[in-house]
Design a protein around this motif. Structure first.
Motif, PDB file in Angstrom:
ATOM      1  N   GLU A  89       0.802  -1.221   0.000  1.00 47.89           N
ATOM      2  CA  GLU A  89       0.000   0.000   0.000  1.00 47.89           C
ATOM      3  C   GLU A  89       0.839   1.278   0.000  1.00 47.89           C
ATOM      4  N   TRP A  90       0.651   2.060  -1.044  1.00 50.34           N
ATOM      5  CA  TRP A  90       1.309   3.349  -1.224  1.00 50.34           C
ATOM      6  C   TRP A  90       1.099   4.251  -0.008  1.00 50.34           C
ATOM      7  N   ALA A  91      -0.095   4.261   0.546  1.00 47.93           N
ATOM      8  CA  ALA A  91      -0.386   5.155   1.672  1.00 47.93           C
ATOM      9  C   ALA A  91       0.470   4.821   2.885  1.00 47.93           C
ATOM     10  N   ARG A  92       0.859   3.563   3.058  1.00 49.16           N
ATOM     11  CA  ARG A  92       1.770   3.218   4.149  1.00 49.16           C
ATOM     12  C   ARG A  92       3.190   3.685   3.840  1.00 49.16           C
ATOM     13  N   LEU A  93       3.611   3.490   2.596  1.00 48.30           N
ATOM     14  CA  LEU A  93       5.003   3.733   2.240  1.00 48.30           C
ATOM     15  C   LEU A  93       5.348   5.212   2.150  1.00 48.30           C
TER      16      LEU A  93
ATOM     17  N   GLN B  65      10.029   2.123   8.116  1.00 50.41           N
ATOM     18  CA  GLN B  65       9.392   1.105   8.951  1.00 50.41           C
ATOM     19  C   GLN B  65       8.271   0.399   8.193  1.00 50.41           C
ATOM     20  N   ALA B  66       7.580   1.133   7.335  1.00 53.31           N
ATOM     21  CA  ALA B  66       6.534   0.508   6.521  1.00 53.31           C
ATOM     22  C   ALA B  66       7.139  -0.476   5.535  1.00 53.31           C
ATOM     23  N   PHE B  67       8.255  -0.089   4.911  1.00 50.24           N
ATOM     24  CA  PHE B  67       8.933  -1.033   4.018  1.00 50.24           C
ATOM     25  C   PHE B  67       9.381  -2.273   4.790  1.00 50.24           C
TER      26      PHE B  67
ATOM     27  N   ASN C   5       6.300   5.628  -6.480  1.00 48.40           N
ATOM     28  CA  ASN C   5       6.050   4.592  -5.482  1.00 48.40           C
ATOM     29  C   ASN C   5       6.206   3.201  -6.076  1.00 48.40           C
ATOM     30  N   ALA C   6       5.585   2.976  -7.227  1.00 50.88           N
ATOM     31  CA  ALA C   6       5.602   1.643  -7.818  1.00 50.88           C
ATOM     32  C   ALA C   6       7.028   1.180  -8.122  1.00 50.88           C
ATOM     33  N   ARG C   7       7.867   2.073  -8.604  1.00 54.05           N
ATOM     34  CA  ARG C   7       9.259   1.689  -8.910  1.00 54.05           C
ATOM     35  C   ARG C   7      10.013   1.299  -7.644  1.00 54.05           C
ATOM     36  N   LYS C   8       9.754   2.009  -6.541  1.00 51.39           N
ATOM     37  CA  LYS C   8      10.396   1.636  -5.280  1.00 51.39           C
ATOM     38  C   LYS C   8       9.966   0.234  -4.845  1.00 51.39           C
ATOM     39  N   VAL C   9       8.688  -0.082  -5.016  1.00 53.72           N
ATOM     40  CA  VAL C   9       8.194  -1.409  -4.658  1.00 53.72           C
ATOM     41  C   VAL C   9       8.851  -2.475  -5.534  1.00 53.72           C
ATOM     42  N   VAL C  10       8.916  -2.214  -6.825  1.00 53.04           N
ATOM     43  CA  VAL C  10       9.535  -3.171  -7.746  1.00 53.04           C
ATOM     44  C   VAL C  10      11.005  -3.368  -7.401  1.00 53.04           C
TER      45      VAL C  10
ATOM     46  N   ASP D  36       6.969  -1.965 -18.333  1.00 53.78           N
ATOM     47  CA  ASP D  36       8.303  -1.944 -18.920  1.00 53.78           C
ATOM     48  C   ASP D  36       9.380  -1.913 -17.840  1.00 53.78           C
ATOM     49  N   TYR D  37       9.124  -1.177 -16.776  1.00 51.32           N
ATOM     50  CA  TYR D  37      10.103  -1.094 -15.689  1.00 51.32           C
ATOM     51  C   TYR D  37      10.260  -2.446 -14.990  1.00 51.32           C
ATOM     52  N   ILE D  38       9.141  -3.110 -14.716  1.00 48.05           N
ATOM     53  CA  ILE D  38       9.208  -4.425 -14.070  1.00 48.05           C
ATOM     54  C   ILE D  38      10.042  -5.381 -14.908  1.00 48.05           C
TER      55      ILE D  38
END
Length: 438
Positions: free
Chosen positions: A105-109, A119-121, A169-174, A224-226
């Motif tokens: 969840e983006w809102a946590r990160l 801490q969320a990560f 956000n999505a790139r950090k998660v990936v 494409d990034y993934i």
């Protein structure tokens, strides 16, 4: 997810448009019935699914913590997956599942603009470590309808900056989790996401096309990034399959990213036929009143097998609701519904459709986007009256464990409910070319 879809007027208009469209379309008949009912195979994904907002609790400011304040039931802390994830993940492992779907969840990160919560990560690090240690592969959803409150303050998906912010956000998660070789879902049920935003005031009706276009842009970029970070990745955006209307729904998002789908994720819950119009109850949040037509999952798979020949198909969500755990008026049980759905998935696979996986929604009961009344969980939890949030197994637990152990229902299994006389799940094909019980 269709089970929580709530914009009846717009949906009915789309259904009407779809019927006008498909009534004049000749549908090729490409699949011949196979003999017997073979097991799913060792490489089949047997999974459970959940949304971390719906189950997690202890959630920071977001569009949905705000929407929940105006909803039928208070959010509280849902079933507190946030603290109880080790035991819930073990419950999934004890079922024998090899795939565990959840959202990051983006809102946590990123609870404030540009302020990333380590801490969320670390929380998600621990969750995913538990999943991996239990022998399961994660399926990660990047956006399950929830975004930070500061994004809502900027206008949500009506703000042109959201695509860049979403991708940050999505790139950090990936980057952090691609090494786990997860399956990916970019947006959960894009059409339902848009309608929920309109329903709750996060998006004006005039901005509906804008949100679809921006989601398509974001999907294409992160796809494409993934693949750059995780070669050989499997990425989708899952469809909330809406009987009769899916061609119109697909045009909003799926068709715009068709060349950026490694598999087709399908959420299937309810059928509809001339003798069973009860699917409308799902639009009214009385999900347990919608009579199940389990053969509809076969038609949904057949629809996408024709649309995307040879592409892998995955039932990302499927389940049966009750009203606060009470027996259903139609007498259907979770165990019987599970076996029936799996029977039709095996039939689809036996008939040549490239079905690679099935997730049951959901592992536990959860917050169904404004209410705790609809209960889909293999384990039921009474959030509003049980302060201990006790997980109680339903009959679906043993049924699913047996299904997974044997690779499906046995050859010769007879579904508890016969197919509808004229299914409209994929009209006119599902009515003119019906599947029968062998």
């Amino acid at each position: 997810m269709l089970k929580s879809f709530a914009a009846p007027a717009l949906v009915l208009r789309m259904i009407g448009s779809a019927l006008l469209l498909i009534g004049f379309v000749a549908v090729p008949q490409n699949f011949a019935a196979a003999e017997g009912l073979p097991a799913a195979g060792d490489d089949f994904h047997w999974g459970v699914a959940m949304s971390e907002f719906q189950s997690g609790g202890y959630f920071p400011d977001s569009n949905w913590t705000r929407y929940a304040q105006r909803s039928a039931d208070p959010y509280r802390n849902s079933v507190d997956f946030y603290h109880r994830y080790p035991e819930d993940i073990q419950r999934a492992a004890d079922l024998g599942v090899n795939t565990f779907r959840l959202s990051i969840e983006w809102a946590r990160l990123e609870p404030a603009t540009g302020q990333w919560d380590e801490q969320a990560f670390e929380y998600y690090d621990d969750v995913l470590r538990e999943i991996a240690d239990a022998g399961m592969r994660p399926m990660l959803t990047l956006d399950h309808w929830v975004y930070p409150g500061w994004v809502a303050d900027q206008g949500g998906w009506a703000n042109p900056d959201i695509v860049g912010e979403w991708l940050d956000n999505a790139r950090k998660v990936v980057d952090r989790y691609a090494h786990l070789d997860p399956l990916w879902v970019t947006f959960n049920e894009g059409t339902a996401y848009v309608m929920q935003e309109v329903k709750h005031g996060g998006l004006s009706p005039a901005d509906v096309p804008v949100m679809f276009d921006r989601m398509a842009q974001a999907h294409r970029s992160i796809y494409d990034y993934i693949h750059a970070v995780q070669p050989g990745a499997m990425v989708t955006t899952n469809a909330s399959y809406i009987p009769t209307a899916e061609p119109v729904m697909d045009a909003q998002l799926i068709d715009k990213v068709a060349d950026r789908l490694d598999y087709v994720g399908i959420d299937y819950y309810y059928g509809v036929s001339p003798t069973n119009p009860t699917a409308v109850y799902a639009l009214l949040d009385e999900h347990w009143k919608a009579t199940l037509e389990p053969e509809g999952v076969y038609y949904a798979l057949r629809y996408y097998a024709r649309k995307f020949p040879g592409k892998p198909l995955y039932i990302v969500e499927n389940g049966m609701p009750t009203d606060n755990g009470a027996p259903r008026a139609d007498g259907q049980t979770r165990a019987a519904a599970l076996r029936d759905d799996v029977y039709w998935i095996q039939r689809a696979k036996a008939d040549g459709m490239n079905v690679i996986g099935y997730n049951y929604w959901s592992l536990t009961d959860n917050y169904e986007w404004g209410t705790y009344a609809p209960r889909f969980g293999l384990y039921t939890v009474d959030v509003l009256t049980d302060p201990e949030l006790t997980r109680r197994p339903t009959d679906g637990v043993d049924a699913y464990r047996d299904i997974i152990r044997t690779g499906g229902v046995p050859d010769g299994y007879t579904p508890s409910r016969p197919p509808a006389g004229c299914s409209l799940v994929d009209a006119p094909s599902s009515c003119l070319d019906p599947v029968t019980v062998d």
